[in-house]
Design a protein around this motif. Sequence first.
Motif, PDB file in Angstrom:
ATOM      1  N   ALA A 131      42.140  40.016  41.849  1.00 25.39           N
ATOM      2  CA  ALA A 131      41.346  41.174  41.424  1.00 25.39           C
ATOM      3  C   ALA A 131      41.190  41.206  39.911  1.00 25.39           C
ATOM      4  O   ALA A 131      40.118  41.524  39.392  1.00 25.39           O
ATOM      5  N   GLU A 132      42.259  40.861  39.186  1.00 20.58           N
ATOM      6  CA  GLU A 132      42.194  40.830  37.726  1.00 20.58           C
ATOM      7  C   GLU A 132      41.232  39.749  37.236  1.00 20.58           C
ATOM      8  O   GLU A 132      40.461  39.969  36.302  1.00 20.58           O
ATOM      9  N   GLU A 133      41.290  38.574  37.881  1.00 25.04           N
ATOM     10  CA  GLU A 133      40.393  37.495  37.487  1.00 25.04           C
ATOM     11  C   GLU A 133      38.934  37.860  37.770  1.00 25.04           C
ATOM     12  O   GLU A 133      38.040  37.575  36.977  1.00 25.04           O
ATOM     13  N   GLN A 134      38.700  38.505  38.919  1.00 23.76           N
ATOM     14  CA  GLN A 134      37.335  38.915  39.248  1.00 23.76           C
ATOM     15  C   GLN A 134      36.818  39.933  38.232  1.00 23.76           C
ATOM     16  O   GLN A 134      35.642  39.928  37.872  1.00 23.76           O
ATOM     17  N   GLU A 135      37.728  40.791  37.776  1.00 26.14           N
ATOM     18  CA  GLU A 135      37.327  41.775  36.764  1.00 26.14           C
ATOM     19  C   GLU A 135      37.003  41.096  35.437  1.00 26.14           C
ATOM     20  O   GLU A 135      36.052  41.476  34.746  1.00 26.14           O
ATOM     21  N   SER A 136      37.770  40.068  35.100  1.00 24.71           N
ATOM     22  CA  SER A 136      37.548  39.376  33.824  1.00 24.71           C
ATOM     23  C   SER A 136      36.247  38.582  33.822  1.00 24.71           C
ATOM     24  O   SER A 136      35.645  38.373  32.766  1.00 24.71           O
ATOM     25  N   VAL A 137      35.800  38.124  35.002  1.00 19.02           N
ATOM     26  CA  VAL A 137      34.533  37.375  35.079  1.00 19.02           C
ATOM     27  C   VAL A 137      33.390  38.276  35.542  1.00 19.02           C
ATOM     28  O   VAL A 137      32.315  37.794  35.876  1.00 19.02           O
ATOM     29  N   ALA A 142      27.845  39.441  36.988  1.00 21.51           N
ATOM     30  CA  ALA A 142      26.705  40.359  37.013  1.00 21.51           C
ATOM     31  C   ALA A 142      25.442  39.675  36.502  1.00 21.51           C
ATOM     32  O   ALA A 142      24.348  39.866  37.047  1.00 21.51           O
ATOM     33  N   THR A 143      25.589  38.855  35.458  1.00 20.37           N
ATOM     34  CA  THR A 143      24.440  38.118  34.920  1.00 20.37           C
ATOM     35  C   THR A 143      23.888  37.137  35.946  1.00 20.37           C
ATOM     36  O   THR A 143      22.676  37.052  36.163  1.00 20.37           O
ATOM     37  N   LEU A 144      24.803  36.402  36.591  1.00 14.02           N
ATOM     38  CA  LEU A 144      24.374  35.436  37.605  1.00 14.02           C
ATOM     39  C   LEU A 144      23.769  36.129  38.817  1.00 14.02           C
ATOM     40  O   LEU A 144      22.813  35.626  39.420  1.00 14.02           O
ATOM     41  N   ALA A 145      24.325  37.294  39.178  1.00  9.99           N
ATOM     42  CA  ALA A 145      23.770  38.058  40.302  1.00  9.99           C
ATOM     43  C   ALA A 145      22.354  38.518  39.991  1.00  9.99           C
ATOM     44  O   ALA A 145      21.467  38.499  40.856  1.00  9.99           O
ATOM     45  N   GLU A 146      22.139  38.928  38.740  1.00  9.59           N
ATOM     46  CA  GLU A 146      20.793  39.356  38.334  1.00  9.59           C
ATOM     47  C   GLU A 146      19.813  38.191  38.430  1.00  9.59           C
ATOM     48  O   GLU A 146      18.685  38.340  38.927  1.00  9.59           O
ATOM     49  N   GLU A 147      20.242  36.996  37.985  1.00  6.72           N
ATOM     50  CA  GLU A 147      19.367  35.823  38.071  1.00  6.72           C
ATOM     51  C   GLU A 147      19.086  35.459  39.523  1.00  6.72           C
ATOM     52  O   GLU A 147      17.960  35.092  39.875  1.00  6.72           O
ATOM     53  N   ALA A 148      20.120  35.580  40.374  1.00  3.77           N
ATOM     54  CA  ALA A 148      19.931  35.268  41.792  1.00  3.77           C
ATOM     55  C   ALA A 148      18.955  36.246  42.436  1.00  3.77           C
ATOM     56  O   ALA A 148      18.127  35.860  43.272  1.00  3.77           O
ATOM     57  N   LEU A 149      19.036  37.512  42.052  1.00  2.59           N
ATOM     58  CA  LEU A 149      18.123  38.515  42.601  1.00  2.59           C
ATOM     59  C   LEU A 149      16.691  38.264  42.125  1.00  2.59           C
ATOM     60  O   LEU A 149      15.729  38.409  42.888  1.00  2.59           O
ATOM     61  N   GLU A 262      29.839  37.961  45.352  1.00  2.00           N
ATOM     62  CA  GLU A 262      29.837  36.550  45.735  1.00  2.00           C
ATOM     63  C   GLU A 262      29.999  35.644  44.524  1.00  2.00           C
ATOM     64  O   GLU A 262      30.737  34.658  44.559  1.00  2.00           O
ATOM     65  N   GLN A 263      29.294  35.974  43.438  1.00  2.00           N
ATOM     66  CA  GLN A 263      29.387  35.156  42.234  1.00  2.00           C
ATOM     67  C   GLN A 263      30.794  35.238  41.641  1.00  2.00           C
ATOM     68  O   GLN A 263      31.339  34.244  41.151  1.00  2.00           O
ATOM     69  N   ALA A 264      31.393  36.428  41.672  1.00  3.19           N
ATOM     70  CA  ALA A 264      32.761  36.586  41.156  1.00  3.19           C
ATOM     71  C   ALA A 264      33.742  35.741  41.956  1.00  3.19           C
ATOM     72  O   ALA A 264      34.653  35.117  41.392  1.00  3.19           O
ATOM     73  N   GLN A 265      33.548  35.711  43.293  1.00  2.89           N
ATOM     74  CA  GLN A 265      34.404  34.880  44.142  1.00  2.89           C
ATOM     75  C   GLN A 265      34.308  33.416  43.736  1.00  2.89           C
ATOM     76  O   GLN A 265      35.301  32.697  43.695  1.00  2.89           O
ATOM     77  N   ARG A 266      33.091  32.949  43.440  1.00  4.10           N
ATOM     78  CA  ARG A 266      32.906  31.547  43.075  1.00  4.10           C
ATOM     79  C   ARG A 266      33.496  31.226  41.701  1.00  4.10           C
ATOM     80  O   ARG A 266      33.979  30.118  41.468  1.00  4.10           O
ATOM     81  N   LEU A 267      33.440  32.185  40.795  1.00  4.27           N
ATOM     82  CA  LEU A 267      33.907  31.942  39.438  1.00  4.27           C
ATOM     83  C   LEU A 267      35.421  31.964  39.312  1.00  4.27           C
ATOM     84  O   LEU A 267      35.980  31.421  38.363  1.00  4.27           O
TER      85      LEU A 267
END
Length: 477
Positions: A131-137, A142-149, A262-267
């Motif tokens: 959870a901490e790592e997901q918060e740090s990325v 969010a940027t990658l999610a915006e590009e994917a959208l 999803e992007q946070a999971q990958r990162l």
Amino acid sequence: MTKALPALNIVEREKKATMKAMTPREIVEKLDQHIIGQGDAKRAVAIALRNRWRRQNVPKDLGEEISPKNIIMIGPTGVGKTEIARRLAKLDNSPFLKIEASKFTEVGYVGRDVESMIRDLVELAINMAKAEEQESVGAKAATLAEEALLDVLLPPKPVERTVGQMLDEEKEFDTDEEDLLKQQDTTREKLRRLLHEGKLDGRYVEIEVSEQRSGPMIEIFSTSGIEDMGMNIKELFGNMFPPKKKKNRVMVPEALDILAQEQAQRLVDMEKVTKTAISRVEQSGIIFLDEIDKIVGSDSPHGPDVSREGVQRDLLPIVEGSTVNTRHGMLKTDHILFIAAGAFSATKPSDLIPELQGRFPIRVELDSLGKEEFIRILTEPHNALIKQYIEMLATEGLTVTFTTEAIAEIAEVATIVNERTENIGARRLYTIMETLLEDISFDAPDMSEKNVVIDAQQVQEKLGDIIEDEDLSRYIL
């Protein structure tokens, strides 16, 4: 070089954690905000927590030799034993597990083996670190999610980059392609601006998300490591049946949230997360063993009870310090802090096997709670019971006020009922408050009078008959 970075990050985090360590006095002050009384127990756990910080700051070879001073809390139910341990873990942001000792059985019998609590603690630490790592990325996700959208809203032309290409740092574009991309990016930038302004929030989009596969149900007949074995089988079938993609039609804001997750999971670097979690459990894990008095051996002439003395023997190596095999790797329990608790009404700590007694050198007796303590519990803590009910009923538009006399009367009722029936400590306040406010809670949405004052007379009228009838109070309070 890249392999060494995660370990370096762990060291840096641990150093930051030790720099922020609180003094024993500060720890007690923080505990006082949530727990009334029990000064001796608070001092004991505060010293234990500070000793952990001291051990991490002595020379490393000596620090490995310093073992934690485990604690046994002795006291009736409802006096704050569990709450002290839980709040202590929150203060230190440590992996914390509460488990009842009576759930374990001796190795060779059907039931949970004692090593399962270490595996449970590791899983909790993994979730915390992840959870901490997901918060740090989060920002990058969010940027990658915006590009994917935007890829969904405006499918990229052959020369444009998709999210997958953006993640691939080795991909390079020549100057001509970059120039062409800038020329053809006008529409995409317009959509991005509309997205930022919220003008696309009412629009539906169709996105692809990974579908979680549960896999087939399998029964496992095993007595050792059954939880860990179940996890490994889950992973095995997860690899055999990779997750499928499914299309969901959702609104733009929800799509952004889903894609960001999803992007946070990958990162997230799971290798780094695992190393961090294992280190945290080994250096700052806390296990709260409740109901430890229930594993004290009986006086039966037929030998030790498998659910009692056998459990103590199995528990001993874990508390002393041993290496436990988890699905994330080997873990040493040498520096995990164990806090045990029990009422010891029919037994005493000296009835534990001598070896286990030696691993719990600090014993603290908690005081029973009376009227004065109940008054303070109802009003003083941040999460005081009176405050909880006032805020809950405020959601219905009610302004509920308790007079000082009413609070004193509630505390008096709790004290009397505890004396006449089973003494369940502060938990008695929950049953009394529910009974007292039952009618108001039921009628709150329909009440025309929005100002309600609870005084001592109302408390006596509502609870007086129940106090007088001892048989009835056993069932209702």
